[in-house]
Motif scaffolding. Structure first.
Motif, PDB file in Angstrom:
ATOM      1  N   ARG A 158     -10.954  -2.668 -15.583  1.00 29.29           N
ATOM      2  CA  ARG A 158     -10.582  -1.480 -14.815  1.00 29.29           C
ATOM      3  C   ARG A 158      -9.281  -1.733 -14.066  1.00 29.29           C
ATOM      4  N   PRO A 159      -8.491  -0.703 -13.770  1.00 26.81           N
ATOM      5  CA  PRO A 159      -7.235  -0.891 -13.027  1.00 26.81           C
ATOM      6  C   PRO A 159      -7.470  -1.290 -11.583  1.00 26.81           C
ATOM      7  N   LYS A 160      -6.515  -2.027 -11.024  1.00 31.33           N
ATOM      8  CA  LYS A 160      -6.613  -2.455  -9.634  1.00 31.33           C
ATOM      9  C   LYS A 160      -6.426  -1.271  -8.700  1.00 31.33           C
ATOM     10  N   MET A 161      -6.839  -1.451  -7.452  1.00 35.40           N
ATOM     11  CA  MET A 161      -6.672  -0.404  -6.453  1.00 35.40           C
ATOM     12  C   MET A 161      -6.271  -1.034  -5.125  1.00 35.40           C
ATOM     13  N   SER A 162      -5.666  -0.241  -4.254  1.00 28.66           N
ATOM     14  CA  SER A 162      -5.249  -0.708  -2.941  1.00 28.66           C
ATOM     15  C   SER A 162      -6.003   0.046  -1.865  1.00 28.66           C
ATOM     16  N   PHE A 163      -6.862  -0.677  -1.130  1.00 28.03           N
ATOM     17  CA  PHE A 163      -7.628  -0.046  -0.058  1.00 28.03           C
ATOM     18  C   PHE A 163      -6.719   0.528   1.026  1.00 28.03           C
ATOM     19  N   SER A 164      -5.756  -0.287   1.478  1.00 26.24           N
ATOM     20  CA  SER A 164      -4.931   0.145   2.616  1.00 26.24           C
ATOM     21  C   SER A 164      -4.057   1.339   2.256  1.00 26.24           C
ATOM     22  N   GLN A 165      -3.548   1.360   1.016  1.00 20.31           N
ATOM     23  CA  GLN A 165      -2.717   2.496   0.611  1.00 20.31           C
ATOM     24  C   GLN A 165      -3.542   3.774   0.526  1.00 20.31           C
ATOM     25  N   LYS A 166      -4.787   3.649   0.077  1.00 18.55           N
ATOM     26  CA  LYS A 166      -5.670   4.817   0.025  1.00 18.55           C
ATOM     27  C   LYS A 166      -5.989   5.315   1.440  1.00 18.55           C
ATOM     28  N   ILE A 167      -6.201   4.364   2.355  1.00 15.89           N
ATOM     29  CA  ILE A 167      -6.486   4.722   3.749  1.00 15.89           C
ATOM     30  C   ILE A 167      -5.291   5.437   4.366  1.00 15.89           C
ATOM     31  N   LYS A 168      -4.081   4.868   4.137  1.00 15.97           N
ATOM     32  CA  LYS A 168      -2.870   5.479   4.680  1.00 15.97           C
ATOM     33  C   LYS A 168      -2.676   6.891   4.138  1.00 15.97           C
ATOM     34  N   ALA A 169      -2.953   7.071   2.851  1.00 13.05           N
ATOM     35  CA  ALA A 169      -2.749   8.382   2.226  1.00 13.05           C
ATOM     36  C   ALA A 169      -3.751   9.423   2.728  1.00 13.05           C
ATOM     37  N   ARG A 170      -4.960   8.977   3.093  1.00 13.99           N
ATOM     38  CA  ARG A 170      -6.008   9.913   3.491  1.00 13.99           C
ATOM     39  C   ARG A 170      -5.933  10.311   4.964  1.00 13.99           C
ATOM     40  N   PHE A 171      -5.378   9.440   5.782  1.00 10.94           N
ATOM     41  CA  PHE A 171      -5.341   9.743   7.217  1.00 10.94           C
ATOM     42  C   PHE A 171      -3.970  10.298   7.620  1.00 10.94           C
ATOM     43  N   LYS A 172      -3.996  11.509   8.134  1.00  9.93           N
ATOM     44  CA  LYS A 172      -2.759  12.186   8.498  1.00  9.93           C
ATOM     45  C   LYS A 172      -1.959  11.414   9.541  1.00  9.93           C
ATOM     46  N   GLU A 173      -2.662  10.745  10.464  1.00  6.52           N
ATOM     47  CA  GLU A 173      -1.967  10.010  11.520  1.00  6.52           C
ATOM     48  C   GLU A 173      -1.126   8.868  10.953  1.00  6.52           C
ATOM     49  N   ALA A 174      -1.614   8.213   9.886  1.00  7.09           N
ATOM     50  CA  ALA A 174      -0.866   7.124   9.253  1.00  7.09           C
ATOM     51  C   ALA A 174       0.406   7.661   8.606  1.00  7.09           C
ATOM     52  N   VAL A 175       0.269   8.783   7.900  1.00  9.68           N
ATOM     53  CA  VAL A 175       1.424   9.410   7.263  1.00  9.68           C
ATOM     54  C   VAL A 175       2.417   9.881   8.323  1.00  9.68           C
ATOM     55  N   LYS A 176       1.887  10.440   9.405  1.00  7.55           N
ATOM     56  CA  LYS A 176       2.724  10.922  10.507  1.00  7.55           C
ATOM     57  C   LYS A 176       3.493   9.766  11.144  1.00  7.55           C
ATOM     58  N   PHE A 177       2.820   8.618  11.319  1.00  9.32           N
ATOM     59  CA  PHE A 177       3.471   7.449  11.906  1.00  9.32           C
ATOM     60  C   PHE A 177       4.651   6.983  11.055  1.00  9.32           C
ATOM     61  N   ILE A 178       4.448   6.920   9.740  1.00  3.87           N
ATOM     62  CA  ILE A 178       5.522   6.491   8.833  1.00  3.87           C
ATOM     63  C   ILE A 178       6.697   7.461   8.912  1.00  3.87           C
ATOM     64  N   ASN A 179       6.396   8.763   8.902  1.00  2.00           N
ATOM     65  CA  ASN A 179       7.466   9.771   8.975  1.00  2.00           C
ATOM     66  C   ASN A 179       8.240   9.678  10.288  1.00  2.00           C
ATOM     67  N   GLN A 180       7.514   9.477  11.398  1.00  4.13           N
ATOM     68  CA  GLN A 180       8.167   9.364  12.701  1.00  4.13           C
ATOM     69  C   GLN A 180       9.016   8.098  12.782  1.00  4.13           C
ATOM     70  N   PHE A 181       8.497   7.020  12.224  1.00  4.25           N
ATOM     71  CA  PHE A 181       9.224   5.749  12.191  1.00  4.25           C
ATOM     72  C   PHE A 181      10.555   5.935  11.469  1.00  4.25           C
TER      73      PHE A 181
END
Length: 284
Positions: A158-181
């Motif tokens: 099966r293909p590999k997956m990234s837990f942290s990238q999935k978490i970042k993509a699902r939580f709006k605050e993480a995406v917002k932090f990256i955009n603000q940065f």
């Protein structure tokens, strides 16, 4: 095998000394290139989480490879980050072609590049450092679990997956932090009159032309990503910036093969584990 010539290479967030670090892959990459300049943009060695019980030989080999660039006269800038912030008290240290700095402005083909790690924009780092350190431990644990999961997935095809990238993509605050940065970095760079702003810290590789919030100008924002999950670097060649992404199929051979250099003599003069333990004790 001929080495690939690159004008400038920018690497950040390697986190040597942690389980999540992909030192073997980074070593293969460093052995494959011949840079005219190397910029290590923070969190190269993770002094926060350093333990004498975990410093694999491959991590030492990455340090040796970097020092090899220095002995060859290649300019190497080590810019401090939050995980190696103890080095900030030694900023402005230089030895031959090696310079230890907190930030640097370089003239690249007539354009000014403002380069720094980027943790200065992180509110958690500024006001709740203990929380940031706790988060770092949690992140490292997540990477360990993720590595085991990917081993199982690979074993069953099966293909590999990234837990942290999935978490970042699902939580709006993480995406917002990256955009603000990114926007904060762009705004300040435009205000200072720079054409490039180059950061690390958020483990998200990017090259993007950005307008200032006040629409007073634009800047090319770049981020080198990391060598924990993304395995990316920035490369500048022929007046063009690109994101390099490590792909196992592009690299053959064993990175653990030691170069024909006097490695034992280097280790005798530079016991990295002892130095890091001292830094950590001073920090605590």
């Amino acid at each position: 095998m001929a080495k690939r010539e690159v004008d400038i290479v920018v690497i950040s967030d390697v986190h040597l000394g942690t389980y999540g670090c992909h030192a073997k892959e980074l070593l293969k990459y460093l052995k494959s290139i011949k840079p005219k300049m190397l910029i290590l943009n923070g969190d190269i060695i993770d002094i926060w989480q350093f333990s004498k019980s975990y410093w694999p030989e491959t991590h030492m080999k990455v340090v040796r490879r970097i020092l090899k660039f220095v002995t060859e006269g290649i300019p190497v800038y080590y810019l401090t980050g939050n995980h190696d912030e103890m080095l900030r008290k030694f900023a402005d240290f230089n030895m031959g072609s090696f310079q230890l700095l907190n930030k640097v402005v370089l003239n690249i083909d007539g354009e000014k590049a403002w380069i720094f790690h980027g943790d200065v924009f992180d509110v958690t780092m500024q006001h709740s450092k203990w929380l940031a350190k706790l988060g770092a431990v949690g992140y490292d644990t997540l990477i360990l679990i993720n590595s085991f999961t990917n081993w199982l997935l690979t074993a069953i095809g099966r293909p590999k997956m990234s837990f942290s990238q999935k978490i970042k993509a699902r939580f709006k605050e993480a995406v917002k932090f990256i955009n603000q940065f990114e926007q904060t970095a762009a705004d300040l760079a435009v205000e200072k009159g720079y054409q490039y702003v180059i950061c690390g810290h958020i483990h998200h590789a990017e090259i993007r032309k950005m307008e200032a919030t006040e629409k007073t100008g634009s800047v090319l924002y770049l981020n080198s990503g990391d060598w924990v999950e993304s395995l990316t670097a920035l490369e500048y060649n022929n007046k063009n910036w690109t994101i390099f992404k490590y792909e196992p199929a592009d690299f053959n051979g064993d990175a653990d093969e030691e170069d024909k250099t006097d490695a034992e003599d280097l280790d005798a003069r530079l016991d990295v584990r002892i130095l890091l333990e001292r830094f950590k004790m001073e920090q605590d």
